[in-house]
Design an enzyme around this catalytic site. Structure first.
Site, mmCIF file in Angstrom:
data_model
loop_
_atom_site.group_PDB
_atom_site.id
_atom_site.type_symbol
_atom_site.label_atom_id
_atom_site.label_comp_id
_atom_site.label_asym_id
_atom_site.label_seq_id
_atom_site.Cartn_x
_atom_site.Cartn_y
_atom_site.Cartn_z
ATOM 1 N N HIS A 43 12.675 13.354 -2.134
ATOM 2 C CA HIS A 43 13.774 14.270 -0.887
ATOM 3 C C HIS A 43 13.801 13.370 0.344
ATOM 4 C CE1 HIS A 43 12.677 18.304 -2.769
ATOM 5 N NE2 HIS A 43 13.561 18.064 -3.108
ATOM 6 N N HIS A 81 9.420 15.120 -9.072
ATOM 7 C CA HIS A 81 8.571 16.194 -8.835
ATOM 8 C C HIS A 81 8.287 16.923 -10.209
ATOM 9 C CE1 HIS A 81 11.844 16.108 -5.768
ATOM 10 N NE2 HIS A 81 10.900 16.060 -4.938
ATOM 11 N N CYS A 103 6.082 11.736 -10.584
ATOM 12 C CA CYS A 103 4.901 11.021 -10.261
ATOM 13 C C CYS A 103 3.609 11.249 -10.969
ATOM 14 C CB CYS A 103 4.613 11.709 -8.712
ATOM 15 S SG CYS A 103 3.075 11.019 -7.949
ATOM 16 N N GLU A 133 8.856 21.201 -7.880
ATOM 17 C CA GLU A 133 7.386 20.939 -8.490
ATOM 18 C C GLU A 133 7.030 22.421 -9.133
ATOM 19 O OE1 GLU A 133 4.630 18.756 -6.123
ATOM 20 O OE2 GLU A 133 3.000 19.265 -7.428
ATOM 21 N N THR A 169 1.059 19.562 -5.156
ATOM 22 C CA THR A 169 0.431 18.219 -4.583
ATOM 23 C C THR A 169 0.670 17.896 -2.993
ATOM 24 O OG1 THR A 169 2.399 17.154 -5.506
ATOM 25 C CG2 THR A 169 0.716 17.036 -6.754
ATOM 26 N N CYS A 197 -2.175 15.813 -3.166
ATOM 27 C CA CYS A 197 -2.313 14.374 -3.330
ATOM 28 C C CYS A 197 -2.698 13.499 -2.148
ATOM 29 C CB CYS A 197 -1.018 13.656 -3.941
ATOM 30 S SG CYS A 197 0.192 13.468 -2.595
ATOM 31 N N SER A 225 12.118 17.834 2.251
ATOM 32 C CA SER A 225 10.599 17.170 1.992
ATOM 33 C C SER A 225 9.765 18.269 2.369
ATOM 34 C CB SER A 225 10.449 15.821 2.488
ATOM 35 O OG SER A 225 9.514 15.305 2.741
ATOM 36 N N ASN A 227 6.346 17.777 1.855
ATOM 37 C CA ASN A 227 5.187 17.133 2.667
ATOM 38 C C ASN A 227 5.487 16.749 4.009
ATOM 39 O OD1 ASN A 227 5.349 13.726 2.817
ATOM 40 N ND2 ASN A 227 6.395 14.256 1.114
ATOM 41 N N SER A 270 8.501 10.334 1.579
ATOM 42 C CA SER A 270 9.712 9.597 1.093
ATOM 43 C C SER A 270 10.396 9.476 2.172
ATOM 44 C CB SER A 270 10.190 10.990 0.039
ATOM 45 O OG SER A 270 10.244 12.096 1.014
#
Ligand code: SF4
Length: 305
Positions: A43, A81, A103, A133, A169, A197, A225, A227, A270
């Site tokens: 992303h 994802h 990943c 994901e 994650t 993660c 994104s 995260n 990312s």
């Protein structure tokens, strides 16, 4: 104005791996053309744009399985994802070559969920509905239900069998703990399969370390994104700081930063370093400090980079 560059920053290992895999295949004359990608490799608009300029046809806006209907020949890329087995199988049935950029942390979470399903567990998945994901995980089995909000727990049925709470994650590791505590009231035996993660976790920890030290936190990341969005949430809710999220320098220009003395900058997994550096370069000149998440925390973490 003092600028604190909160590290680690830069592309995570999963994003780097995905980019390397795809670039290698692009350079290989034996890779069957046309090359399609199901959604965004990662992303970040700049990265996706660069791949599009190299000739990759990016399909988006539908589920992975629906997007596959639009491809009849050539090569298909599975993004970082991950995808469900159903998507994988359909690509094979269509005779497409596959570039799998999933990943490894996502692959690991699929494996763990599958193991628990094999042992007869019902899986609750703490993740974002409609995120790629989550879509990939839901394709593993109909015995997986997505939960995210506290009120989702109210709508879950009574259940006395084996049950586990797995996670996307890129969620907030502190929210996972809180949510697990809450859901334990409904299912006292629910097991936690926490799969946040390490790249996500250490960035969140680094932001939490800044609690009370900043006037403003800037998160640099693509709006898609997860995260990055969660880093903003962590800045606001867990560290209690005024936090904004920008995609690039142009975005930041719409904010008046003149009243802030100490500004911290972090970035999603990312977000290329170049985008953050461009922002730092253009901020009013003052002290630039780099603050790393404490070594203690990294040593205690057993998940590795
Ligand atoms: S953020 Fe985590 S799960 Fe996502 S690509 Fe990076 S390492 Fe993998």
């Amino acid at each position: 104005m003092e600028i604190i560059k909160i590290t680690p920053q830069g592309l995570c290992k999963g994003v780097l791996n995905a980019i390397n895999i795809v670039n290698k295949k692009l350079d290989d004359p034996n890779t069957k053309r046309p090359i399609y990608m199901l959604g965004s490799l990662v992303h970040n608009r700049n990265i996706v744009q660069a791949l599009s300029e190299k000739g990759i046809i990016i399909l988006d806006g539908k589920t992975r399985i629906e997007l596959l209907n639009e491809i009849d020949s050539g090569t298909v890329i599975f993004t970082a994802h991950g995808v469900s087995d159903e998507v994988r199988q359909k690509a094979v049935e269509k005779g497409l070559d596959i570039i799998d950029a999933t990943c490894r942390d996502v692959e690991k979470s699929h494996r763990i969920i599958q193991e628990y399903l094999n042992k007869g567990y019902l899986i609750l998945y703490y993740g974002i509905k409609n995120h790629p994901e989550t879509e990939g995980v839901l394709g593993i089995s109909p015995n997986i239900k997505v939960v995210k909000e506290d009120e989702d727990i109210l709508h879950l049925p009574e259940y006395s069998g084996k049950i586990a709470l797995a996670t996307q994650t890129t969620m907030s590791f502190l929210e996972v703990i809180r949510f697990h505590q809450l859901i334990l009231k409904k299912y006292p035996k629910i097991e936690l399969l926490e799969e946040v993660c390490n790249s996500t976790r250490i960035r969140q920890q680094a932001v939490i370390n800044q609690k009370g030290k900043l006037d403003l936190l800037i998160v640099v990341g693509d709006p898609k994104s997860n995260n990055s969005r969660i880093l903003k949430e962590v800045g606001e809710k867990k560290a209690g700081m005024k936090t904004i999220m920008v995609e690039n320098l142009e975005d930041l220009n719409s904010y008046d930063l003149s009243g802030f003395k100490r500004i911290g900058i972090t970035a999603g997994a990312s977000t290329p370093n170049a985008i953050v550096n461009e922002i730092i370069e253009k901020l009013p000149k003052g002290n630039l400090k780099t603050e790393l998440v404490s070594n203690d925390y990294l040593l205690k973490s057993n998940k590795g980079f």
